[in-house]
Every structure is written in C-alpha cells, then in structure tokens.
Design a protein around this motif. Structure first.
Motif, PDB file in Angstrom:
ATOM      1  N   LYS A   1       0.814  -1.212   0.000  1.00 41.36           N
ATOM      2  CA  LYS A   1       0.000   0.000   0.000  1.00 41.36           C
ATOM      3  C   LYS A   1       0.852   1.269   0.000  1.00 41.36           C
ATOM      4  N   GLU A   2       2.143   1.128   0.182  1.00 42.52           N
ATOM      5  CA  GLU A   2       3.050   2.285   0.191  1.00 42.52           C
ATOM      6  C   GLU A   2       4.254   1.976  -0.681  1.00 42.52           C
ATOM      7  N   ARG A   3       4.811   3.024  -1.233  1.00 43.19           N
ATOM      8  CA  ARG A   3       5.986   2.866  -2.090  1.00 43.19           C
ATOM      9  C   ARG A   3       6.886   4.081  -1.914  1.00 43.19           C
ATOM     10  N   LYS A   4       8.185   3.843  -1.931  1.00 46.46           N
ATOM     11  CA  LYS A   4       9.175   4.914  -1.935  1.00 46.46           C
ATOM     12  C   LYS A   4      10.002   4.762  -3.200  1.00 46.46           C
ATOM     13  N   GLN A   5      10.280   5.890  -3.832  1.00 52.16           N
ATOM     14  CA  GLN A   5      11.133   5.877  -5.015  1.00 52.16           C
ATOM     15  C   GLN A   5      12.104   7.037  -4.931  1.00 52.16           C
ATOM     16  N   PHE A   6      13.335   6.752  -5.331  1.00 52.10           N
ATOM     17  CA  PHE A   6      14.321   7.821  -5.422  1.00 52.10           C
ATOM     18  C   PHE A   6      14.296   8.361  -6.844  1.00 52.10           C
ATOM     19  N   LYS A   7      14.179   9.666  -6.941  1.00 52.69           N
ATOM     20  CA  LYS A   7      14.160  10.325  -8.243  1.00 52.69           C
ATOM     21  C   LYS A   7      14.785  11.697  -8.051  1.00 52.69           C
ATOM     22  N   TYR A   8      15.670  12.065  -8.944  1.00 48.73           N
ATOM     23  CA  TYR A   8      16.338  13.362  -8.824  1.00 48.73           C
ATOM     24  C   TYR A   8      15.931  14.283  -9.960  1.00 48.73           C
ATOM     25  N   PHE A   9      15.536  15.494  -9.607  1.00 55.59           N
ATOM     26  CA  PHE A   9      15.218  16.545 -10.565  1.00 55.59           C
ATOM     27  C   PHE A   9      16.006  17.785 -10.180  1.00 55.59           C
ATOM     28  N   THR A  10      16.573  18.468 -11.155  1.00 53.07           N
ATOM     29  CA  THR A  10      17.237  19.729 -10.849  1.00 53.07           C
ATOM     30  C   THR A  10      16.164  20.763 -10.534  1.00 53.07           C
ATOM     31  N   ILE A  11      16.574  21.897 -10.008  1.00 48.08           N
ATOM     32  CA  ILE A  11      15.598  22.907  -9.608  1.00 48.08           C
ATOM     33  C   ILE A  11      14.847  23.495 -10.790  1.00 48.08           C
ATOM     34  N   PHE A  12      15.374  23.329 -11.996  1.00 44.18           N
ATOM     35  CA  PHE A  12      14.685  23.849 -13.169  1.00 44.18           C
ATOM     36  C   PHE A  12      13.921  22.772 -13.928  1.00 44.18           C
ATOM     37  N   GLU A  13      13.862  21.574 -13.390  1.00 39.11           N
ATOM     38  CA  GLU A  13      13.104  20.492 -14.009  1.00 39.11           C
ATOM     39  C   GLU A  13      11.780  20.262 -13.290  1.00 39.11           C
ATOM     40  N   TYR A  14      11.213  21.328 -12.781  1.00 39.10           N
ATOM     41  CA  TYR A  14       9.963  21.201 -12.026  1.00 39.10           C
ATOM     42  C   TYR A  14       8.832  20.646 -12.885  1.00 39.10           C
ATOM     43  N   GLU A  15       8.829  20.960 -14.197  1.00 39.36           N
ATOM     44  CA  GLU A  15       7.768  20.433 -15.064  1.00 39.36           C
ATOM     45  C   GLU A  15       7.910  18.917 -15.243  1.00 39.36           C
TER      46      GLU A  15
END
Length: 186
Positions: free
Chosen positions: A5-19
């Motif tokens: 019922k829960e999931r954790k994922q690591f994902k990295y976005f730069t501060i300008f990749e908000y979209e």
C-alpha cells in the motif's frame, strides 16, 4: 514483508526540471500511486490509490511563508490541494476532471518566469556568496602560500563543482526563460 500500500522511489530533478517532476507525479497517480511527500534527497513517498488523472504543480515562493494562510487559501479557492512544502517548493494537486482546460496555478507565462527568477535568487544567491566569500579566497590563499597543494587542490575541486552547478543552473534558467518568452510573443 513488503508493504503493497506504500511505495518509496528515489528520483532526482534539478531545480529547473519542475515540469518533469510534475509530469512524473502525474504519471505515478495514473498508475495508481498517489504522491504523499518528498523527503531527504529525492525520496518520493506514494500511497496506493485508484488510478486517475491528477495534475500536480509546483510553486517556488519563499515569501509565501510570510502570508502562508492567504497563499494557501488562494490556491484552495481555485480547487488546488496543498500537499507539502519542500526545499522552497509548494506542491499542489487537482484532479484533471475538475479542471477547466489547461488550467495552471500560474495565471500567465510571466508569472512562471517570475517563479524561475525567485528560484535563481533563493537558490543561487547563497551559492554565489559562498563561492566568492569562502571558496575563492581560500583557494587563492592556499595557492599563493605554497604550503599545502592538497588543500589548494581540494578548494580547486570544490570551485570546479560550483562552476558546473552554476553553468547547469544558468543553462536551465535561460532555456526555460527563452521558451516562456517565445510562447508569450508568438
């Protein structure tokens, strides 16, 4: 035993990749995983849900802390659910079925550009100050004293990392700003 019922994922976005981050959260919700929060360095927490199209949007506004109630009420009045604040960003979501066309938390392209300028000021100003007040002087002092080239190399390496971060940030900012300006004038 793994929690279904829960999931954790690591994902990295730069501060300008908000979209890209917004799109990632939307796709996860379409796959039946509702965004709960982000913690640490890009650890996204999700909860199992009914798959639906939900739009996620982010706003960077450090000044919102001063008028937090009014800031959140403004979005709430437009049907946006506030999820959390993390690293200066406020996370909002709204079911696509409740939206009027291509609805956004921003009223126009100029307000998106203003957000990017707030990101530049809020994130890059401290880095620039650290660079010019700490790293650069220490590098010069250690290099000219010729006592310890290892320390000079360390500060030189840190300066190189900072310059790379500045260049990536400036490139991302200019790319978004030019894209937005093109949309405004076309």
């Amino acid at each position: 035993m793994k929690n279904d019922k829960e999931r954790k994922q690591f994902k990295y976005f730069t501060i300008f990749e908000y979209e890209k981050e917004e799109q990632y959260l939307r796709e996860m919700h379409k796959d039946g995983w509702k965004f709960i929060k982000v913690t640490g360095f890009g650890t996204y927490h999700f909860e199992k849900c009914i798959a639906e199209d939900v739009v996620y949007q982010l706003d960077y506004n450090q000044d919102s802390k001063k008028n937090k109630d009014e800031y959140l009420q403004m979005f709430s009045d437009c049907g946006w659910e506030h999820l959390q604040e993390y690293a200066g960003y406020s996370y909002f979501r709204k079911p696509a079925a409740e939206m009027n066309g291509e609805e956004s938390i921003f009223c126009d392209e100029e307000s998106k550009i203003a957000m990017m300028e707030r990101v530049m000021k809020g994130r890059f100003t401290p880095l620039i100050i650290i660079f010019f007040c700490c790293l650069l002087p220490q590098f010069i002092i250690n290099l000219t004293s010729a006592q310890n080239y290892y320390i000079s190399a360390l500060f030189g390496g840190l300066m190189a990392v900072y310059l790379i971060v500045f260049l990536i940030g400036a490139r991302g900012y200019l790319k978004i700003k030019n894209k937005r300006r093109y949309i405004i004038y076309v």
